[in-house]
Motif scaffolding. Structure first.
Motif, short mmCIF file in Angstrom:
data_model
loop_
_atom_site.label_atom_id
_atom_site.label_comp_id
_atom_site.label_asym_id
_atom_site.label_seq_id
_atom_site.Cartn_x
_atom_site.Cartn_y
_atom_site.Cartn_z
N LYS A 1 49.05 70.75 10.66
CA LYS A 1 47.69 70.23 10.51
C LYS A 1 46.66 71.09 11.23
O LYS A 1 45.50 71.15 10.81
N TRP A 2 47.06 71.71 12.31
CA TRP A 2 46.20 72.67 13.00
C TRP A 2 47.06 73.66 13.75
O TRP A 2 48.28 73.48 13.88
N GLU A 3 46.45 74.73 14.22
CA GLU A 3 47.16 75.71 15.03
C GLU A 3 46.37 75.95 16.31
O GLU A 3 45.14 75.89 16.32
N LEU A 4 47.10 76.20 17.39
CA LEU A 4 46.46 76.49 18.66
C LEU A 4 45.94 77.92 18.64
O LEU A 4 46.70 78.86 18.41
N VAL A 5 44.66 78.06 18.86
CA VAL A 5 44.03 79.38 18.89
C VAL A 5 44.04 79.94 20.31
O VAL A 5 44.37 81.09 20.55
N VAL A 6 43.66 79.09 21.26
CA VAL A 6 43.62 79.53 22.65
C VAL A 6 43.67 78.32 23.57
O VAL A 6 43.24 77.23 23.20
N ARG A 7 44.23 78.53 24.73
CA ARG A 7 44.20 77.54 25.80
C ARG A 7 43.82 78.28 27.07
O ARG A 7 44.50 79.24 27.47
N GLU A 8 42.74 77.84 27.70
CA GLU A 8 42.20 78.54 28.85
C GLU A 8 41.76 77.56 29.93
O GLU A 8 41.65 76.35 29.66
#
Length: 228
Positions: free
Chosen positions: A202-209
């Motif tokens: 359903k979605w994808e992780l682009v970034v975690r900061e």
């Protein structure tokens, strides 16, 4: 990184007396949803000033990601849990032409209207069910400061995957402490809810900061997802 955060639920009150702070009260597990909304209705009058006194920089952090991912200023975006519209000043400055504000407090939304930055106001409580918003309405959604005790359940993100168009961006700015200290989110529960939607396509992780000084001694955790 920042110094060790204050213990759970303890923020310095701006009041000179010993009344529990307005901020701590909104985090209490002991109050009902109706009472919590009523509290925000009352608090809306001084919310902006109070949050500044606590050193809250969530909107400023959110702006970094708006500039990076909400590049089409004419697209349709949602401020989910907008409150009094602290993002509104920045929305106006950045030239966005179709930003909607959603919040459960009618009084807070009235204050958000005064920003003259939002084009639509939606008075609705964010739950794990469907919002009264049509599928594929938004090009992006920002949720800043709403994943806190007594507020959003992890699975509320299910409906965000529905109302944001494929290719749209959802980003979440929250206090890192709640990932370990809030029972509804700790032991990986919140991350698991996010990952479930990744696994389901359903979605994808682009970034975690992370960002320092979310509050004076706290760290912001930022998740950015792209709807598939």
């Amino acid at each position: 990184m920042s110094s060790e955060p204050a213990p759970y639920g303890q923020y310095e009150d701006i009041n000179a007396d010993n009344r529990p702070s307005r901020f701590n009260k909104c985090l209490a597990d002991s109050i009902s949803t109706t009472d919590r909304i009523a509290h925000y209705d009352t608090w809306a009058k001084t919310y902006d000033e109070d949050m500044r006194s606590y050193g809250f920089t969530g909107p400023e952090i959110a702006v970094e990601y708006m500039k990076r991912y909400f590049t089409n200023t004419n697209a349709k975006y949602l401020d989910c849990g907008a409150g009094t519209g602290l993002l509104g000043v920045h929305i106006k400055e950045l030239g966005y032409t179709d930003f909607h504000a959603l919040d459960a407090s009618s009084v807070a939304l009235e204050k958000a209207k005064s920003r003259q930055a939002y084009t639509k106001f939606i008075e609705e409580f964010i739950t794990t069910g469907k919002l009264g918003i049509e599928t594929d309405t938004y090009d992006g959604l920002v949720c800043c400061g709403c994943f806190v005790p007594g507020h959003l359940e992890p699975d509320c993100v299910e409906d965000w995957c529905r109302i944001v168009k494929p290719g749209g961006i959802v980003f979440i700015v929250m206090n890192q402490r709640w990932l370990s200290q809030e029972p509804a989110y700790n032991e990986g529960k919140l991350e698991a809810a996010f990952q479930k939607r990744v696994d389901e396509g359903k979605w994808e992780l682009v970034v975690r900061e992370q960002r320092d000084k979310y509050f004076t001694n706290d760290v912001a955790e930022v998740f950015v997802f792209k709807i598939k």
